[in-house]
Design an enzyme around this catalytic site. Sequence first.
Site, mmCIF file in Angstrom:
data_model
loop_
_atom_site.group_PDB
_atom_site.id
_atom_site.type_symbol
_atom_site.label_atom_id
_atom_site.label_comp_id
_atom_site.label_asym_id
_atom_site.label_seq_id
_atom_site.Cartn_x
_atom_site.Cartn_y
_atom_site.Cartn_z
ATOM 1 N N CYS A 10 -1.569 10.722 5.120
ATOM 2 C CA CYS A 10 -2.434 9.458 5.558
ATOM 3 C C CYS A 10 -1.499 8.283 5.857
ATOM 4 C CB CYS A 10 -3.339 9.108 4.443
ATOM 5 S SG CYS A 10 -2.700 8.794 2.600
ATOM 6 N N GLU B 114 3.764 10.077 -2.694
ATOM 7 C CA GLU B 114 4.214 8.940 -1.924
ATOM 8 C C GLU B 114 5.435 8.726 -2.871
ATOM 9 O OE1 GLU B 114 1.689 5.502 -1.340
ATOM 10 O OE2 GLU B 114 0.850 5.953 -3.238
ATOM 11 N N ARG C 83 -8.536 2.199 1.650
ATOM 12 C CA ARG C 83 -7.556 1.387 0.653
ATOM 13 C C ARG C 83 -8.460 0.305 -0.073
ATOM 14 N NH1 ARG C 83 -4.281 1.929 5.436
ATOM 15 N NH2 ARG C 83 -2.260 2.652 4.576
ATOM 16 N N HIS D 207 1.980 -3.709 4.975
ATOM 17 C CA HIS D 207 0.267 -3.807 5.129
ATOM 18 C C HIS D 207 -0.102 -4.600 6.101
ATOM 19 C CE1 HIS D 207 1.017 -1.453 1.378
ATOM 20 N NE2 HIS D 207 -0.106 -0.757 1.970
ATOM 21 N N ASN E 235 4.286 6.217 4.156
ATOM 22 C CA ASN E 235 4.977 4.837 4.064
ATOM 23 C C ASN E 235 5.687 4.586 2.932
ATOM 24 O OD1 ASN E 235 3.251 4.907 6.260
ATOM 25 N ND2 ASN E 235 1.589 3.844 5.342
ATOM 26 N N ASP E 236 5.365 4.974 1.805
ATOM 27 C CA ASP E 236 6.056 4.854 0.600
ATOM 28 C C ASP E 236 7.112 5.920 0.263
ATOM 29 O OD1 ASP E 236 5.096 2.046 -0.721
ATOM 30 O OD2 ASP E 236 3.229 3.165 -0.651
ATOM 31 N N ARG F 126 9.806 -1.280 2.748
ATOM 32 C CA ARG F 126 9.164 -1.236 4.132
ATOM 33 C C ARG F 126 8.676 -2.501 4.616
ATOM 34 N NH1 ARG F 126 3.414 1.349 1.577
ATOM 35 N NH2 ARG F 126 2.550 0.652 3.244
ATOM 36 N N ARG G 65 -9.439 5.856 -2.498
ATOM 37 C CA ARG G 65 -8.491 5.619 -3.355
ATOM 38 C C ARG G 65 -8.178 4.634 -4.280
ATOM 39 N NH1 ARG G 65 -2.526 3.923 -0.477
ATOM 40 N NH2 ARG G 65 -3.685 1.952 -0.480
HETATM 41 C C1 PEP Z 1 1.293 5.329 2.244
HETATM 42 O O1 PEP Z 1 2.224 4.723 1.491
HETATM 43 O O2 PEP Z 1 1.802 5.991 3.194
HETATM 44 C C2 PEP Z 1 -0.015 4.836 2.132
HETATM 45 C C3 PEP Z 1 -0.929 5.617 3.006
HETATM 46 O O3 PEP Z 1 -0.656 4.003 1.179
HETATM 47 P P1 PEP Z 1 -0.270 2.645 1.775
HETATM 48 O O4 PEP Z 1 0.165 2.298 3.055
HETATM 49 O O5 PEP Z 1 -1.308 1.818 1.427
HETATM 50 O O6 PEP Z 1 0.792 2.036 0.611
HETATM 51 MG MG MG Z 2 1.408 3.909 -0.315
#
Ligand code: PEP
Ligand code: MG
Length: 581
Positions: free
Chosen positions: A506, A435, A298, A191, A458-459, A469, A336
């Site tokens: 996203c 995710e 977020r 993040h 991402n997740d 990650r 979210r």
């Molecule tokens: C993701 O997991 O791709 C996402 C957009 O949420 P975050 O990066 O806030 O976990």
């Molecule tokens: Mg995520």
Amino acid sequence: MEIKKGIGVSPGVVIGTAVVLDAEDLVVPRRQVEAGETGGEAERLGRAIAESMVELTDLRNAVEASHGKEIAKIFDFHMQILKDKSVLKEILGEINKNRSSAEYALSTVTRRSAQRFGQMKDKYFAERVKDIYDIEKRVLRHLLGEKREDLSHLTRDVVVIAHDMLPSQTAALDKLHVKGFATDVGGRTSHTAIVARAMGIPAVVGLGDITTEISGGDNVIIDGNRGVVIINPDEEQLAEHRELERKQVKFEAELNTLATLPARTLDGHDVSLWANIEFPVDIDGALMRGAGGIGLYRTEFLYLATADDHEVTEEEHYEAYADSLRRLGGKPLVIRTLDLGADKQTQAKQASPERNPFLGDRSIRMCLHDIPMFKRQLRAIMRSTVLGDVRIMFPMISTLMELRQARMVLNDVMEELEDDNIPFRRDIPIGIMIEVPAAAYMANHFAKEVNFFSIGTNDLVQYMLAVDRTNERVAGLFCPAHPAVLGLVRDVIRAGARNSIGVSVCGEMAGDPLYTLLLLGLGLNTFSMNGPDIPEVKKIIRSTTLENARQVARKVMSFDSERQVMHFLREETRKFIPEAF
Ligand code: PEP
Ligand code: MG
């Protein structure tokens, strides 16, 4: 000059003066004093060492009483170092010869001795490096006292060098003066990296031990495109990077001319390009770059940015949503619900760490464990529905039961608002993030119960490929181009189309120009990304046809390795934007 290779997580090149932030946020600026002031600096140093010695004696005695003599020896070693005449002489030499401030002299000498210890063959001595930093920190605390430099109120341009940056620390950086940052640890979709990209400042992470190699005041180049940090560059390197900096500014200016043009392919297919935000103020920049709405707000950053770590109130939530809707002037806002936990911990939660935080009590799970907290947010979201186009999105959903529970809490909130005669719109669109692989696999079932999906790559990549990650050691394995990930993304997009619900991506993949053709060809209609990424993605969309993108996608889906996928996509994309990678 020294060149260090890490992971470039936020593009751009910057040349600047370093401030080194240690694990306790102590900033050691390079400061020179007047010739007549060196005596005063030596005295300050003497006082700080004496105070540290008193502290260490007390500590040693207390530890000896509670844990025995052996463990108390650690502090004997610290005291030995502080009493060592040759160390003191070296620090005083720095003060007198180079007219360094006491803190800068101390920092320079400790870094030098840490390097000496680190290189020793004897394991015992090699492990003493941590003790050396421990001592530095103790003396620094006494030296700096109240004079700590505050990173949110800098008075000059700097690049920040840190072991790690918490997402909340990154978000609190003074955007005006922090021109870039580099850290020892971290990965591409941590993040911290996402916040750096959203802020549009170059960043390189996963550099190993950059904090021990740079001293405050060093001249540093941070090249976020290539993932390189250059310490005290020579003239040739400086000239080359100034040229890169200049080219990049030109390229960005060119891209920004696209802001008001539609994201339409050459054969007339329209795509929505939305932005991800952490704070309402981010909306202005996103709109300037042509965002059609906010596809991911977020909201957990409301918690991460509070100075005293208090529980965010319903009013604070509401204010943030109302502020966002005012800025958006009718454009959609996907809120979210809180995605706290894992690497986005509040200070209170940090006090009770979990063994596997990414597999633990995070996100929707945490909300369902703390209904009063969840309800405070849901009430505020529902109240804001009368102010604009609000949509709600639940993160980290892995079972249908979780979704249904979240909806039940939302229904309770609606009833309570009704009882209180507070207006809201009952027909708010409800979506979930896809995710977790389990949810992706069951997309057809989920699609019957929600209005939209947003794929959080991402997740999804982290859980699908079993790659943390945030861990720089496995950053090379974190790859959205893995055919298994692509198969899942394709299936989720298809499930959405089959059930006539909207699907967006996203995760960071949506803003990476490498994947634009592929996602478009797979049928994706909404991309939500960091504001600064919008122009480049738009440029690709405007340069291709949907038919071409479909062909690219068909070919990509026939590959069985991520290397093939990436190579092919790079070649195809370069046809449109030669400057792209
Ligand atoms: C993701 O997991 O791709 C996402 C957009 O949420 P975050 O990066 O806030 O976990
Ligand atoms: Mg995520």
